[in-house]
Design a protein around this motif. Structure first.
Motif, PDB file in Angstrom:
ATOM      1  N   ASN A 130     126.035  81.492 -20.914  1.00  0.00           N
ATOM      2  CA  ASN A 130     126.734  82.606 -21.564  1.00  0.00           C
ATOM      3  C   ASN A 130     126.785  82.328 -23.069  1.00  0.00           C
ATOM      4  O   ASN A 130     126.328  81.274 -23.529  1.00  0.00           O
ATOM      5  CB  ASN A 130     128.139  82.761 -20.974  1.00  0.00           C
ATOM      6  CG  ASN A 130     128.631  84.190 -21.007  1.00  0.00           C
ATOM      7  OD1 ASN A 130     128.282  84.961 -21.895  1.00  0.00           O
ATOM      8  ND2 ASN A 130     129.452  84.556 -20.032  1.00  0.00           N
TER       9      ASN A 130
ATOM     10  N   GLU B  88     134.491  80.294 -22.915  1.00  0.00           N
ATOM     11  CA  GLU B  88     135.721  80.906 -22.404  1.00  0.00           C
ATOM     12  C   GLU B  88     135.427  81.790 -21.188  1.00  0.00           C
ATOM     13  O   GLU B  88     134.351  82.379 -21.070  1.00  0.00           O
ATOM     14  CB  GLU B  88     136.412  81.739 -23.486  1.00  0.00           C
ATOM     15  CG  GLU B  88     136.879  80.935 -24.692  1.00  0.00           C
ATOM     16  CD  GLU B  88     135.800  80.722 -25.735  1.00  0.00           C
ATOM     17  OE1 GLU B  88     136.104  80.120 -26.787  1.00  0.00           O
ATOM     18  OE2 GLU B  88     134.648  81.150 -25.493  1.00  0.00           O
ATOM     19  N   ASP B  89     136.403  81.904 -20.288  1.00  0.00           N
ATOM     20  CA  ASP B  89     136.212  82.667 -19.054  1.00  0.00           C
ATOM     21  C   ASP B  89     135.871  84.127 -19.300  1.00  0.00           C
ATOM     22  O   ASP B  89     135.168  84.751 -18.499  1.00  0.00           O
ATOM     23  CB  ASP B  89     137.471  82.589 -18.181  1.00  0.00           C
ATOM     24  CG  ASP B  89     137.735  81.178 -17.671  1.00  0.00           C
ATOM     25  OD1 ASP B  89     136.889  80.294 -17.923  1.00  0.00           O
ATOM     26  OD2 ASP B  89     138.779  80.967 -17.026  1.00  0.00           O
ATOM     27  N   ASP B  90     136.385  84.704 -20.382  1.00  0.00           N
ATOM     28  CA  ASP B  90     136.199  86.132 -20.630  1.00  0.00           C
ATOM     29  C   ASP B  90     135.035  86.423 -21.578  1.00  0.00           C
ATOM     30  O   ASP B  90     134.910  87.533 -22.086  1.00  0.00           O
ATOM     31  CB  ASP B  90     137.485  86.754 -21.182  1.00  0.00           C
ATOM     32  CG  ASP B  90     137.919  86.110 -22.505  1.00  0.00           C
ATOM     33  OD1 ASP B  90     137.319  85.090 -22.902  1.00  0.00           O
ATOM     34  OD2 ASP B  90     138.862  86.642 -23.128  1.00  0.00           O
ATOM     35  N   LYS B  91     134.165  85.438 -21.805  1.00  0.00           N
ATOM     36  CA  LYS B  91     133.027  85.636 -22.699  1.00  0.00           C
ATOM     37  C   LYS B  91     131.946  86.492 -22.024  1.00  0.00           C
ATOM     38  O   LYS B  91     131.857  86.567 -20.808  1.00  0.00           O
ATOM     39  CB  LYS B  91     132.424  84.293 -23.118  1.00  0.00           C
ATOM     40  CG  LYS B  91     133.127  83.635 -24.286  1.00  0.00           C
ATOM     41  CD  LYS B  91     132.891  84.417 -25.573  1.00  0.00           C
ATOM     42  CE  LYS B  91     133.489  83.709 -26.777  1.00  0.00           C
ATOM     43  NZ  LYS B  91     133.233  84.438 -28.025  1.00  0.00           N
TER      44      LYS B  91
ATOM     45  N   ILE C 260     130.445  92.771 -19.455  1.00  0.00           N
ATOM     46  CA  ILE C 260     131.194  92.985 -18.208  1.00  0.00           C
ATOM     47  C   ILE C 260     130.500  92.329 -17.018  1.00  0.00           C
ATOM     48  O   ILE C 260     131.147  91.701 -16.169  1.00  0.00           O
ATOM     49  CB  ILE C 260     131.399  94.495 -17.961  1.00  0.00           C
ATOM     50  CG1 ILE C 260     132.332  95.069 -19.028  1.00  0.00           C
ATOM     51  CG2 ILE C 260     131.972  94.740 -16.566  1.00  0.00           C
ATOM     52  CD1 ILE C 260     132.523  96.567 -18.938  1.00  0.00           C
TER      53      ILE C 260
ATOM     54  N   GLN D  66     131.083  88.640 -17.008  1.00  0.00           N
ATOM     55  CA  GLN D  66     132.460  88.344 -16.628  1.00  0.00           C
ATOM     56  C   GLN D  66     132.631  88.434 -15.113  1.00  0.00           C
ATOM     57  O   GLN D  66     133.320  87.619 -14.499  1.00  0.00           O
ATOM     58  CB  GLN D  66     133.408  89.303 -17.340  1.00  0.00           C
ATOM     59  CG  GLN D  66     133.480  89.083 -18.852  1.00  0.00           C
ATOM     60  CD  GLN D  66     134.309  90.132 -19.568  1.00  0.00           C
ATOM     61  OE1 GLN D  66     135.119  90.821 -18.965  1.00  0.00           O
ATOM     62  NE2 GLN D  66     134.096  90.268 -20.874  1.00  0.00           N
ATOM     63  N   LYS D  67     131.960  89.418 -14.496  1.00  0.00           N
ATOM     64  CA  LYS D  67     132.016  89.548 -13.033  1.00  0.00           C
ATOM     65  C   LYS D  67     131.288  88.386 -12.352  1.00  0.00           C
ATOM     66  O   LYS D  67     131.724  87.885 -11.312  1.00  0.00           O
ATOM     67  CB  LYS D  67     131.408  90.873 -12.598  1.00  0.00           C
ATOM     68  CG  LYS D  67     132.254  92.091 -12.961  1.00  0.00           C
ATOM     69  CD  LYS D  67     131.607  93.380 -12.471  1.00  0.00           C
ATOM     70  CE  LYS D  67     132.482  94.586 -12.788  1.00  0.00           C
ATOM     71  NZ  LYS D  67     131.854  95.862 -12.331  1.00  0.00           N
TER      72      LYS D  67
ATOM     73  N   HIS E 139     131.046  85.378 -13.558  1.00  0.00           N
ATOM     74  CA  HIS E 139     131.943  84.226 -13.686  1.00  0.00           C
ATOM     75  C   HIS E 139     133.025  84.266 -12.619  1.00  0.00           C
ATOM     76  O   HIS E 139     133.319  83.245 -11.966  1.00  0.00           O
ATOM     77  CB  HIS E 139     132.579  84.220 -15.086  1.00  0.00           C
ATOM     78  CG  HIS E 139     133.459  83.030 -15.339  1.00  0.00           C
ATOM     79  ND1 HIS E 139     134.754  82.941 -14.837  1.00  0.00           N
ATOM     80  CD2 HIS E 139     133.235  81.875 -16.024  1.00  0.00           C
ATOM     81  CE1 HIS E 139     135.281  81.802 -15.208  1.00  0.00           C
ATOM     82  NE2 HIS E 139     134.392  81.138 -15.935  1.00  0.00           N
ATOM     83  N   GLN E 140     133.611  85.421 -12.412  1.00  0.00           N
ATOM     84  CA  GLN E 140     134.665  85.563 -11.410  1.00  0.00           C
ATOM     85  C   GLN E 140     134.149  85.239 -10.008  1.00  0.00           C
ATOM     86  O   GLN E 140     134.818  84.554  -9.220  1.00  0.00           O
ATOM     87  CB  GLN E 140     135.238  86.974 -11.452  1.00  0.00           C
ATOM     88  CG  GLN E 140     136.005  87.293 -12.734  1.00  0.00           C
ATOM     89  CD  GLN E 140     136.337  88.774 -12.859  1.00  0.00           C
ATOM     90  OE1 GLN E 140     136.069  89.569 -11.959  1.00  0.00           O
ATOM     91  NE2 GLN E 140     136.902  89.154 -14.006  1.00  0.00           N
TER      92      GLN E 140
ATOM     93  N   ASN F 119     131.467  78.796 -17.765  1.00  0.00           N
ATOM     94  CA  ASN F 119     130.424  79.220 -18.692  1.00  0.00           C
ATOM     95  C   ASN F 119     129.909  78.033 -19.505  1.00  0.00           C
ATOM     96  O   ASN F 119     130.685  77.137 -19.874  1.00  0.00           O
ATOM     97  CB  ASN F 119     130.959  80.274 -19.660  1.00  0.00           C
ATOM     98  CG  ASN F 119     131.211  81.603 -18.981  1.00  0.00           C
ATOM     99  OD1 ASN F 119     130.480  81.988 -18.076  1.00  0.00           O
ATOM    100  ND2 ASN F 119     132.238  82.321 -19.428  1.00  0.00           N
TER     101      ASN F 119
END
Length: 338
Positions: free
Chosen positions: A178, A182-185, A188, A191-192, A194-195, A211
């Motif tokens: 990524n 960070e988790d929210d990097k 969309i 991010q999905k 990563h989740q 990431n």
């Protein structure tokens, strides 16, 4: 005895480099049998002896200029197609070619076939790192330019089993490439991804470290890097290009730096040679199309005999590691539980 189906006509230096590589491998490991697919009139004169080697004559060749899907479907008597068919029919355990990447992938997918429940096989390469001899594995680096969340999850599992069984890494670390840690990097879809990978990690299916940024790959930040094929291919080529640029700068600095630079290079010659050997990605034996019913190893188009030998040993290593069987068992059990 492991049997390898080899496309003897694939690659820039075929068939000579292929034959020389096969004989190097045969001379170092007598427990491998080689089925060479290609023009017998060209192959036989290049062989020093036929021990553990069988030539299967073919009268067609898929070239780098051929459109992959059309070539695989129309050139049914080509060395590449018949070598893949030998694996499908159980006459060989793995398929090795230095020919067209697109044609190798198409043959792997259409002829050898996917493992049940695998949506898209991923093209995998092992690259060197600075602080160990195991390297890191990246999947995908070109088979699929776009990837959905489920594809990335499957890549993570394929990479995990490959790293564990073939690379001999216990509980391999898996990271998602990524543009930040960070988790929210990322966008969309990333991010999905990563989740989903974090959920798999929470369930104990993988050891997800989050990431990762490309700049950390050569420092051994992860054992398996998962990504879509477009990003993976860009990262791979950027890494290779940067390494070559550094080498060129060193050579230029030594050449134009005067007597002190030349003397320094002389005293550092052994150290520089060790660094070059450590960062040589060809020693890992080509790329692998993971997610198929049998190993498919793709060598570089301009492979020399040593590189071909490494590809053959890599294919043998995958066959004997039980990798394919473990992947099949995992996905079969997962499907039953669902």
């Amino acid at each position: 005895m492991v049997k390898l189906a080899v496309d003897a006509m694939g690659g820039d230096n075929a068939p000579q480099s292929i034959i020389e590589g096969v004989e190097l491998a045969r001379n170092e490991n007598s427990k491998i049998e080689f089925l060479l697919f290609g023009d017998k009139k060209q192959i036989q004169p290049l062989l020093k002896d036929n021990k553990n080697i069988t030539i299967v004559h073919t009268d067609e060749v898929i070239t780098m200029d051929d459109e992959p899907v059309r070539a695989v479907k129309k050139k049914k008597n080509s060395s590449l197609v018949l070598a893949a068919k030998a694996v499908k029919d159980g006459e060989a355990d793995a398929f090795v070619s230095a020919g067209s990447t697109g044609a190798v992938m198409v043959a792997g997918l259409l002829i050898i076939g996917r493992i049940k429940s695998i949506d898209r096989p991923g093209l995998t390469v092992t690259m060197p790192v600075i602080n160990n001899d195991t390297g890191f594995t990246m999947i995908d680096f070109g088979a699929n330019a776009d990837a959905k969340v489920n594809n990335i999850c499957q890549y993570a599992l394929l990479g995990k089993f490959y790293s564990k069984n073939v690379r001999k890494v216990d509980n391999p670390k898996i990271g998602l490439i990524n543009n930040g840690t960070e988790d929210d990097k990322g966008n969309i879809i990333h991010q999905k991804m990563h989740q989903a990978l974090q959920s798999m990690s929470d369930n104990g299916d993988i050891n997800f470290i989050g990431n990762i940024e490309p700049r950390g790959l050569l420092n051994g930040i992860t054992d398996v890097a998962v990504t879509d094929g477009f990003t993976g291919n860009a990262v791979l080529k950027s890494t290779e290009g940067s390494a070559l640029a550094v080498i060129d700068m060193l050579k230029d600095g030594i050449k134009n730096g005067g007597i002190k630079s030349k003397m320094g290079a002389f005293f550092l010659k052994d150290t520089l040679k060790k660094i070059a050997q450590k960062m040589d990605y060809t020693k890992y034996g080509g790329a692998v199309l993971l997610g198929l019913k049998a190993p498919v190893v793709k060598g570089h188009g301009n492979s020399n005999p040593e590189m071909i030998k490494n590809c053959l040993f890599h294919a043998n290593e995958i066959v004997t590691s039980g990798y394919v069987e473990e992947v099949e068992n995992f996905f079969n059990n997962t499907e039953k539980n669902d």
